[in-house]
Design an enzyme around this catalytic site. Structure first.
Site, PDB file in Angstrom:
ATOM      1  N   TYR A 190      42.403 -12.729 -22.338  1.00 48.88           N
ATOM      2  CA  TYR A 190      43.141 -11.473 -22.147  1.00 48.88           C
ATOM      3  C   TYR A 190      42.279 -10.370 -21.537  1.00 48.88           C
ATOM      4  O   TYR A 190      42.670  -9.752 -20.549  1.00 48.88           O
ATOM      5  CB  TYR A 190      43.750 -11.025 -23.475  1.00 48.88           C
ATOM      6  N   GLU A 197      42.874  -7.827 -13.016  1.00 53.08           N
ATOM      7  CA  GLU A 197      44.006  -7.045 -12.504  1.00 53.08           C
ATOM      8  C   GLU A 197      43.571  -5.630 -12.128  1.00 53.08           C
ATOM      9  O   GLU A 197      43.950  -5.116 -11.060  1.00 53.08           O
ATOM     10  CB  GLU A 197      45.116  -7.006 -13.560  1.00 53.08           C
TER      11      GLU A 197
END
Length: 268
Positions: A190, A197
């Protein structure tokens, strides 16, 4: 999901013994009618439940296979080329198809066959679609960034694990290593995905500012101004409150599942 309770009707006044003692067979007939109706309702519920399970199992199998295909395509490309340059373009069509197909999950929540929040699922799916369609697909200059490869690898491992977990759970044959992977790999994946991103969006900012991509300047016939550059900055800042919530939610899910407690599963 249980049916809503039927409205209660006022009891009729008893005016005679005939009213108090129904004719022979009347009570039995009523009970039989009620039993038949109840059986029909139960059969309908079982049929709906079976169809929902078949659909969800099929959907999760397709998505597992889809992300496996993506993983194999990325490995093959890197082995053949020895570089990540051009990798995104080689898998873009497959990635866009399977990531867009995930919108079906919002429908699952909306109609109630998956017990999780429509809003939470919608935000999660749409954030992925934003990265695919409006960042990497819309801004070709960032497609060869290392950060793109980073979040693609993270997404692929996460989705293969997640969809296979759902598939085996629906089939009531969940291997422990998949359960373990589902609730342990995210601890590292995660944060890495978020880093990938954010760095990709950051790399896109100069190109967006120079080109005015997706922006609307005044004056125009709509009398509306929109600057995609500042929109991307806002998106980056939104990770600050959103990521910890999702991450700590998964940590709570992990503790409950690995301790054998019954929980309501939510998409991450």
């Amino acid at each position: 999901m249980r049916d809503p309770a039927a409205p209660s009707l006022p009891a009729p006044a008893v005016s005679s013994l005939a009213d108090f003692h129904p004719a022979p067979g009347t009570m039995a007939s009523g009970e039989e009618d009620g039993t038949v109706e109840e059986k029909e309702n139960n059969n309908k519920k079982k049929t709906k439940s079976t169809l929902a399970t078949i659909w969800l199992t099929s959907y999760n199998i397709v998505m597992t296979v889809g992300w496996l295909v993506l993983a194999l395509a990325m490995i093959r490309f890197y082995v053949q080329k020895g570089s990540h340059r051009g990798l995104y373009r080689s898998i873009a069509r497959t990635l866009k198809f399977f990531q867009t197909f995930a919108l079906v999950e919002v429908g699952h929540c909306a109609i109630g066959i998956v017990k999780t929040s429509v809003i939470v699922t919608g935000v999660q799916v749409c954030s992925r679609l934003f990265m695919v369609w409006f960042i990497t697909n819309g801004i070709r200059q960032v497609q060869n960034e290392e950060s793109v490869i980073l979040f693609l690898v993270v997404w692929t491992v996460t989705e293969i694990t997640r969809y296979s977990y759902y598939t085996f759970s629906l089939l009531n044959h969940l291997p422990y290593f998949i359960k373990w992977a589902r609730y342990n790999l995210f601890i590292i994946l995660y944060p890495l995905g978020v880093v990938g991103e954010l760095f990709t969006i950051y790399a896109a900012l100069p190109f967006v500012r120079r080109s005015g991509l997706y922006s609307m300047r005044l004056p125009n016939k709509y009398n509306v101004s929109f600057d995609y550059y500042y929109c991307l900055i806002i998106v980056m800042l939104s990770y600050i409150p959103l990521f910890p919530q999702l991450y700590f939610h998964m940590l709570r899910q992990r503790r409950k599942v690995l301790h054998g407690e019954v929980i309501v599963e939510k998409d991450d």
